[in-house]
Design a protein around this motif. Structure first.
Motif, short mmCIF file in Angstrom:
data_model
loop_
_atom_site.label_atom_id
_atom_site.label_comp_id
_atom_site.label_asym_id
_atom_site.label_seq_id
_atom_site.Cartn_x
_atom_site.Cartn_y
_atom_site.Cartn_z
N VAL A 128 0.84 -1.20 0.00
CA VAL A 128 0.00 0.00 0.00
C VAL A 128 0.87 1.24 0.00
O VAL A 128 0.61 2.21 -0.74
CB VAL A 128 -0.95 -0.01 1.21
CG1 VAL A 128 -1.67 1.33 1.34
CG2 VAL A 128 -1.98 -1.13 1.08
N LEU A 168 2.24 1.94 -3.36
CA LEU A 168 1.21 2.45 -4.26
C LEU A 168 0.90 3.92 -4.04
O LEU A 168 0.60 4.65 -4.99
CB LEU A 168 -0.08 1.63 -4.11
CG LEU A 168 -0.07 0.21 -4.66
CD1 LEU A 168 -1.34 -0.52 -4.26
CD2 LEU A 168 0.08 0.21 -6.17
N VAL A 169 0.96 4.39 -2.78
CA VAL A 169 0.46 5.73 -2.49
C VAL A 169 1.54 6.75 -2.14
O VAL A 169 1.28 7.95 -2.21
CB VAL A 169 -0.58 5.69 -1.34
CG1 VAL A 169 -1.72 4.75 -1.68
CG2 VAL A 169 0.06 5.29 -0.01
N ASP A 170 2.73 6.31 -1.76
CA ASP A 170 3.76 7.26 -1.35
C ASP A 170 4.28 8.02 -2.58
O ASP A 170 4.66 7.41 -3.56
CB ASP A 170 4.91 6.52 -0.67
CG ASP A 170 5.86 7.45 0.09
OD1 ASP A 170 6.31 8.46 -0.50
OD2 ASP A 170 6.14 7.18 1.27
N ARG A 209 -4.11 -1.62 -10.76
CA ARG A 209 -3.62 -1.04 -9.50
C ARG A 209 -4.68 -1.17 -8.41
O ARG A 209 -4.37 -1.37 -7.24
CB ARG A 209 -3.27 0.44 -9.71
CG ARG A 209 -1.94 0.66 -10.40
CD ARG A 209 -1.71 2.12 -10.73
NE ARG A 209 -1.72 2.96 -9.53
CZ ARG A 209 -0.66 3.18 -8.76
NH1 ARG A 209 0.48 2.58 -9.04
NH2 ARG A 209 -0.75 3.96 -7.71
N ALA A 250 -4.42 -2.78 -4.59
CA ALA A 250 -4.82 -2.04 -3.40
C ALA A 250 -5.87 -2.80 -2.60
O ALA A 250 -5.77 -2.92 -1.37
CB ALA A 250 -5.36 -0.66 -3.80
#
Length: 217
Positions: free
Chosen positions: A126, A129-131, A172, A176
């Motif tokens: 996660v 994917l988001v940083d 993606r 997630a």
């Protein structure tokens, strides 16, 4: 039991801290303190903090990527034109199957398997994917791209009306959803966890099969 070596302790600590705090929020000092190592150990074993993140990412992602590629090989050997649901299962199951949990280094938190280890890996996925930090995902290379391209090609054949850009977004989403499910299911009994995964696969197959998104109004 043999004491875990310094390099592995650093990887374990870095995996947890990068997942919890992100790349920018994790200092080398915090990692070495959590690992019970001296400050110079990161430089000695890895080089820079970015190199450490790359080693952590490879330890977590490479076994999953290999399992996804093998799952697609098995699927295409039996079904030349698989359904969306079959492709989703081949892509998603390595995110929680024991098949991909054998990776990592002996004695490490990540290499120990089980729900706790899976939850740690899922939190890192996660974070990747988001940083926004380039260092969290810029280490990925040809192996990851090759597997992604193979799945995108298979999904394109199964879903010819979806643009490549939207297919990337939807895959993606698979990552997630499965990662969050793994994190949330870490305290559940095995039977409940397997039910959640079946629900997730059904949901994801439906989401991947949704009609193309039309133009904004």
């Amino acid at each position: 039991m043999a004491q875990t070596d310094t390099r592995t302790r650093i990887l374990d600590a870095a995996e947890r801290l990068f997942a919890e705090r992100g790349f920018s929020g994790t200092s080398v000092r915090a990692v070495t303190e959590a690992a019970g190592a001296n400050l110079a150990a990161v430089g000695y074993h890895f080089g820079s903090k970015a190199d450490l993140m790359a080693a952590v990412g490879r330890r977590v992602i490479e076994p999953i990527t290999a399992a996804q590629g093998a799952a697609l090989d098995r699927l295409l050997d039996g079904v030349p034109e698989p359904s969306v649901a079959e492709l989703v299962e081949a892509f998603a199951r390595p995110l929680f199957d024991d098949e991909s949990e054998s990776g990592g280094e002996s004695g490490s938190e990540s290499g120990s398997g089980g729900e706790a280890g899976s939850a740690r890996r899922s939190r890192l996925i996660v974070a990747i994917l988001v940083d926004p930090a380039e260092e969290m995902h810029g280490w990925m290379g040809a192996a990851e791209e090759a597997v992604q391209d193979r799945y995108l090609a298979a999904f394109t054949r199964a879903l010819p009306g979806i643009t490549p850009e939207e297919l990337v977004f939807r895959t993606r989403g698979i990552l997630a959803v499965m990662a969050v499910d793994r994190i949330g299911g870490r305290t559940q009994p095995p039977a409940a966890g397997e039910a959640n995964r079946r629900w997730a696969l059904t949901f994801l197959a439906a989401a991947m099969s949704a009609p193309p998104t039309g133009p904004a109004r």
